[in-house]
Design a protein around this motif. Structure first.
Motif, PDB file in Angstrom:
ATOM      1  N   TYR A   1       0.096  -5.297   8.354  1.00 14.01           N
ATOM      2  CA  TYR A   1      -1.336  -5.220   8.061  1.00 14.01           C
ATOM      3  C   TYR A   1      -1.954  -4.017   8.763  1.00 14.01           C
ATOM      4  O   TYR A   1      -1.570  -3.664   9.881  1.00 14.01           O
ATOM      5  CB  TYR A   1      -2.052  -6.501   8.521  1.00 14.01           C
ATOM      6  CG  TYR A   1      -1.437  -7.759   7.979  1.00 14.01           C
ATOM      7  CD1 TYR A   1      -1.603  -8.126   6.647  1.00 14.01           C
ATOM      8  CD2 TYR A   1      -0.652  -8.580   8.803  1.00 14.01           C
ATOM      9  CE1 TYR A   1      -1.015  -9.272   6.149  1.00 14.01           C
ATOM     10  CE2 TYR A   1      -0.068  -9.732   8.311  1.00 14.01           C
ATOM     11  CZ  TYR A   1      -0.246 -10.078   6.982  1.00 14.01           C
ATOM     12  OH  TYR A   1       0.337 -11.206   6.493  1.00 14.01           O
ATOM     13  N   GLU A   2      -2.946  -3.411   8.090  1.00 15.50           N
ATOM     14  CA  GLU A   2      -3.638  -2.273   8.683  1.00 15.50           C
ATOM     15  C   GLU A   2      -5.127  -2.356   8.368  1.00 15.50           C
ATOM     16  O   GLU A   2      -5.521  -2.395   7.196  1.00 15.50           O
ATOM     17  CB  GLU A   2      -3.066  -0.962   8.151  1.00 15.50           C
ATOM     18  CG  GLU A   2      -3.736   0.275   8.726  1.00 15.50           C
ATOM     19  CD  GLU A   2      -3.082   1.554   8.263  1.00 15.50           C
ATOM     20  OE1 GLU A   2      -3.822   2.518   7.973  1.00 15.50           O
ATOM     21  OE2 GLU A   2      -1.834   1.589   8.164  1.00 15.50           O
ATOM     22  N   PHE A   3      -5.933  -2.429   9.417  1.00 15.22           N
ATOM     23  CA  PHE A   3      -7.383  -2.458   9.288  1.00 15.22           C
ATOM     24  C   PHE A   3      -7.971  -1.472  10.297  1.00 15.22           C
ATOM     25  O   PHE A   3      -7.798  -1.643  11.506  1.00 15.22           O
ATOM     26  CB  PHE A   3      -7.938  -3.864   9.557  1.00 15.22           C
ATOM     27  CG  PHE A   3      -7.503  -4.893   8.554  1.00 15.22           C
ATOM     28  CD1 PHE A   3      -8.218  -5.098   7.382  1.00 15.22           C
ATOM     29  CD2 PHE A   3      -6.366  -5.663   8.777  1.00 15.22           C
ATOM     30  CE1 PHE A   3      -7.817  -6.038   6.453  1.00 15.22           C
ATOM     31  CE2 PHE A   3      -5.956  -6.607   7.853  1.00 15.22           C
ATOM     32  CZ  PHE A   3      -6.683  -6.797   6.685  1.00 15.22           C
ATOM     33  N   ARG A   4      -8.654  -0.469   9.795  1.00 21.20           N
ATOM     34  CA  ARG A   4      -9.253   0.526  10.684  1.00 21.20           C
ATOM     35  C   ARG A   4     -10.465  -0.027  11.416  1.00 21.20           C
ATOM     36  O   ARG A   4     -10.792   0.417  12.521  1.00 21.20           O
ATOM     37  CB  ARG A   4      -9.652   1.770   9.877  1.00 21.20           C
ATOM     38  CG  ARG A   4      -8.464   2.501   9.265  1.00 21.20           C
ATOM     39  CD  ARG A   4      -7.552   3.074  10.337  1.00 21.20           C
ATOM     40  NE  ARG A   4      -6.342   3.673   9.751  1.00 21.20           N
ATOM     41  CZ  ARG A   4      -5.408   4.269  10.466  1.00 21.20           C
ATOM     42  NH1 ARG A   4      -5.519   4.339  11.776  1.00 21.20           N
ATOM     43  NH2 ARG A   4      -4.343   4.778   9.869  1.00 21.20           N
ATOM     44  N   TYR A   5     -11.145  -0.974  10.808  1.00 19.55           N
ATOM     45  CA  TYR A   5     -12.313  -1.582  11.446  1.00 19.55           C
ATOM     46  C   TYR A   5     -12.245  -3.094  11.276  1.00 19.55           C
ATOM     47  O   TYR A   5     -12.194  -3.588  10.147  1.00 19.55           O
ATOM     48  CB  TYR A   5     -13.613  -1.069  10.815  1.00 19.55           C
ATOM     49  CG  TYR A   5     -13.811   0.419  10.963  1.00 19.55           C
ATOM     50  CD1 TYR A   5     -14.412   0.950  12.095  1.00 19.55           C
ATOM     51  CD2 TYR A   5     -13.379   1.285   9.958  1.00 19.55           C
ATOM     52  CE1 TYR A   5     -14.584   2.319  12.228  1.00 19.55           C
ATOM     53  CE2 TYR A   5     -13.548   2.651  10.082  1.00 19.55           C
ATOM     54  CZ  TYR A   5     -14.152   3.163  11.227  1.00 19.55           C
ATOM     55  OH  TYR A   5     -14.319   4.512  11.357  1.00 19.55           O
ATOM     56  N   VAL A   6     -12.248  -3.809  12.382  1.00 18.20           N
ATOM     57  CA  VAL A   6     -12.353  -5.271  12.365  1.00 18.20           C
ATOM     58  C   VAL A   6     -13.573  -5.629  13.199  1.00 18.20           C
ATOM     59  O   VAL A   6     -13.612  -5.375  14.405  1.00 18.20           O
ATOM     60  CB  VAL A   6     -11.096  -5.951  12.933  1.00 18.20           C
ATOM     61  CG1 VAL A   6     -11.261  -7.468  12.895  1.00 18.20           C
ATOM     62  CG2 VAL A   6      -9.852  -5.527  12.162  1.00 18.20           C
ATOM     63  N   ASN A   7     -14.568  -6.216  12.549  1.00 17.08           N
ATOM     64  CA  ASN A   7     -15.851  -6.492  13.200  1.00 17.08           C
ATOM     65  C   ASN A   7     -16.451  -7.707  12.501  1.00 17.08           C
ATOM     66  O   ASN A   7     -17.272  -7.574  11.594  1.00 17.08           O
ATOM     67  CB  ASN A   7     -16.768  -5.271  13.085  1.00 17.08           C
ATOM     68  CG  ASN A   7     -18.063  -5.440  13.850  1.00 17.08           C
ATOM     69  OD1 ASN A   7     -18.144  -6.224  14.787  1.00 17.08           O
ATOM     70  ND2 ASN A   7     -19.092  -4.714  13.421  1.00 17.08           N
ATOM     71  N   LEU A   8     -16.015  -8.882  12.885  1.00 15.67           N
ATOM     72  CA  LEU A   8     -16.263 -10.105  12.113  1.00 15.67           C
ATOM     73  C   LEU A   8     -17.739 -10.531  12.154  1.00 15.67           C
ATOM     74  O   LEU A   8     -18.297 -10.774  13.219  1.00 15.67           O
ATOM     75  CB  LEU A   8     -15.385 -11.249  12.633  1.00 15.67           C
ATOM     76  CG  LEU A   8     -15.234 -12.428  11.675  1.00 15.67           C
ATOM     77  CD1 LEU A   8     -14.359 -12.019  10.500  1.00 15.67           C
ATOM     78  CD2 LEU A   8     -14.620 -13.625  12.378  1.00 15.67           C
ATOM     79  N   TRP A   9     -18.335 -10.606  10.997  1.00 19.70           N
ATOM     80  CA  TRP A   9     -19.654 -11.201  10.797  1.00 19.70           C
ATOM     81  C   TRP A   9     -19.526 -12.213   9.680  1.00 19.70           C
ATOM     82  O   TRP A   9     -19.105 -11.833   8.575  1.00 19.70           O
ATOM     83  CB  TRP A   9     -20.671 -10.125  10.410  1.00 19.70           C
ATOM     84  CG  TRP A   9     -21.102  -9.249  11.542  1.00 19.70           C
ATOM     85  CD1 TRP A   9     -20.377  -8.266  12.139  1.00 19.70           C
ATOM     86  CD2 TRP A   9     -22.367  -9.281  12.196  1.00 19.70           C
ATOM     87  NE1 TRP A   9     -21.107  -7.663  13.123  1.00 19.70           N
ATOM     88  CE2 TRP A   9     -22.341  -8.267  13.181  1.00 19.70           C
ATOM     89  CE3 TRP A   9     -23.532 -10.044  12.043  1.00 19.70           C
ATOM     90  CZ2 TRP A   9     -23.428  -8.019  14.007  1.00 19.70           C
ATOM     91  CZ3 TRP A   9     -24.604  -9.794  12.855  1.00 19.70           C
ATOM     92  CH2 TRP A   9     -24.552  -8.785  13.836  1.00 19.70           C
ATOM     93  N   PRO A  10     -19.820 -13.517   9.907  1.00 18.44           N
ATOM     94  CA  PRO A  10     -20.314 -14.095  11.154  1.00 18.44           C
ATOM     95  C   PRO A  10     -19.165 -14.500  12.073  1.00 18.44           C
ATOM     96  O   PRO A  10     -18.013 -14.590  11.636  1.00 18.44           O
ATOM     97  CB  PRO A  10     -21.046 -15.342  10.666  1.00 18.44           C
ATOM     98  CG  PRO A  10     -20.205 -15.792   9.503  1.00 18.44           C
ATOM     99  CD  PRO A  10     -19.750 -14.517   8.831  1.00 18.44           C
ATOM    100  N   ARG A  11     -19.484 -14.746  13.317  1.00 12.50           N
ATOM    101  CA  ARG A  11     -18.521 -15.364  14.221  1.00 12.50           C
ATOM    102  C   ARG A  11     -18.580 -16.882  14.016  1.00 12.50           C
ATOM    103  O   ARG A  11     -19.611 -17.415  13.600  1.00 12.50           O
ATOM    104  CB  ARG A  11     -18.844 -15.006  15.672  1.00 12.50           C
ATOM    105  CG  ARG A  11     -18.867 -13.510  15.931  1.00 12.50           C
ATOM    106  CD  ARG A  11     -19.255 -13.215  17.366  1.00 12.50           C
ATOM    107  NE  ARG A  11     -18.172 -13.588  18.278  1.00 12.50           N
ATOM    108  CZ  ARG A  11     -18.334 -13.645  19.604  1.00 12.50           C
ATOM    109  NH1 ARG A  11     -19.498 -13.396  20.146  1.00 12.50           N
ATOM    110  NH2 ARG A  11     -17.316 -13.969  20.374  1.00 12.50           N
ATOM    111  N   PRO A  12     -17.489 -17.616  14.306  1.00 11.09           N
ATOM    112  CA  PRO A  12     -17.517 -19.074  14.136  1.00 11.09           C
ATOM    113  C   PRO A  12     -18.538 -19.740  15.056  1.00 11.09           C
ATOM    114  O   PRO A  12     -18.915 -19.185  16.094  1.00 11.09           O
ATOM    115  CB  PRO A  12     -16.092 -19.505  14.504  1.00 11.09           C
ATOM    116  CG  PRO A  12     -15.273 -18.261  14.461  1.00 11.09           C
ATOM    117  CD  PRO A  12     -16.178 -17.135  14.777  1.00 11.09           C
TER     118      PRO A  12
END
Length: 389
Positions: A174-185
């Motif tokens: 897997y490759e993700f340049r940006y991981v910035n989760l919205w929303p958080r649990p």
């Protein structure tokens, strides 16, 4: 003891020649046999049953993921969880689980579970599964990579749930340049995680290391005991005390007013599940490289017969399923709890080709007469009976 109402959402309307002319209800079973109108009714019936389980007092209502199969009509269990989130109030909504090993985008799983945690007001439970061999074939993924894909997807999801800042994720799969989760649990640090195991020592250690709940799949009692003991040993090797509530026993259950009535009605449904729904070839479920050599050796040496070659009487005697009057079911489940030491019971009540009336009656008898007898159980360790070899 905690009680979970689990649903597979099967498609029971198989053709008359299924037993003779179709090797499996999965992967290669033509979708022309899916009747759109009947399928539409089934989805609404099955959601009604899950909602009714909450009103009867089950602690959790559970769904899961299967692909290209009449065995289970939930290629997206998160959709079912979303349908339940606003129509239930108390029970845990348990996705048991997302097949993250076959998902091309595990970050989407992290986002959807986080959203479900909000929709359910913090009641979501997130199960992770590797996916069955046929599901790797269906998705064009090499099953020899299932373990590494699962591990990487898991680590990415957990980090996405718990990180305060954006990060980059680059791994072999897997490759993700940006991981910035919205929303958080809603739940901190993240929703509870359940992992099913079928004898893999790697899974036992993985679950123990992360403090997750270990679930069984359908198997003879001595084999399930060996799995649970393996998980408990892995916990103890970490210097921790095993928690019975983190051991979950999965089993089909059918309850009727009398033993005679239960067997007369329940036999057909249990046989449908094991002889039709679970009719699979060994390579279809365990393709080469799917399990480590050690785990495969243990599976082959277990002596476990294929489901299709196991009679109804053997299924009951072996603890694959529990059928009977309320007193008989309570006694049998108490016996299994003493032997296996589980603190959660994940019951399958909507079994195979069972009618909605039979399902509801079985649920009502279980919650009214069986559950009160079993509720105090689940705190003690399993009996001192020797582990089967």
């Amino acid at each position: 003891m905690k009680f979970v109402f689990f649903h597979l959402m099967p498609y029971p309307y198989l053709p008359d020649d299924f037993d003779e002319n179709h090797p499996s209800p999965s992967l290669t079973f033509p979708s022309k046999y899916f009747d759109r109108e009947l399928g539409n009714r089934l989805y609404h019936r099955y959601l009604d049953e899950l909602e009714y389980a909450e009103t009867l007092g089950f602690d959790g209502i559970a769904v899961n993921e299967h692909h290209q199969s009449a065995y289970g009509l939930m290629p997206s269990p998160n959709i079912m969880a979303a349908a339940l989130a606003r129509r239930t109030e108390r029970a845990k909504i348990m996705v048991l689980g997302n097949a993250i090993g076959v998902r091309g985008n595990p970050l989407r799983v992290a986002e959807e579970i986080a959203m479900l945690d909000h929709l359910s007001n913090g009641r979501i439970v997130s199960g992770f599964v590797r996916g069955i061999g046929w599901e790797y074939f269906a998705h064009g993924i090499n099953p020899t990579r299932s373990r590494e894909r699962f591990d990487e997807a898991h680590d990415l999801i957990i980090k996405a749930w718990t990180s305060d800042e954006p990060f980059q994720w680059i791994s072999p799969n897997y490759e993700f340049r940006y991981v910035n989760l919205w929303p958080r649990p809603v739940q901190e640090p993240h929703p509870p995680v359940y992992i099913p195991g079928a004898g893999s020592t790697e899974t036992m250690r993985f679950v123990a290391q992360h403090g997750y709940t270990y679930m069984s799949v359908y198997a003879p009692t001595p084999i399930v005991r060996r799995w649970f003991d393996g998980h408990r040993q892995a916990v103890e090797e970490l210097g921790l005390e095993p928690d019975p509530e983190k051991t979950a026993f999965s089993v089909p259950i059918y309850v009727a007013e009398s033993d005679e009535e239960a067997h007369r009605e329940g036999r057909r449904h249990i046989e449908w599940l094991f002889h039709r729904g679970l009719k699979q070839s060994f390579p279809q479920v365990y393709p080469p490289g799917y399990m480590s050599p050690g785990s495969m050796r243990g599976l082959l040496m277990s002596g476990m017969k294929p489901y299709t070659e196991t009679s109804y009487e053997e299924l009951l005697a072996g603890g694959y399923a529990v059928v009977g009057s309320p007193d008989t079911v309570a006694a049998r489940l108490s016996e299994l709890q003493r032997e296996l030491g589980f603190g959660q019971l994940i019951g399958l009540f909507s079994i195979g080709d069972i009618s909605p009336e039979e399902t509801r009656r079985s649920m009502e008898l279980f919650t009214g007469k069986v559950m009160p007898a079993l509720r105090p159980l689940g705190l003690a360790s399993p009996s001192a009976a020797p582990t089967a070899s």
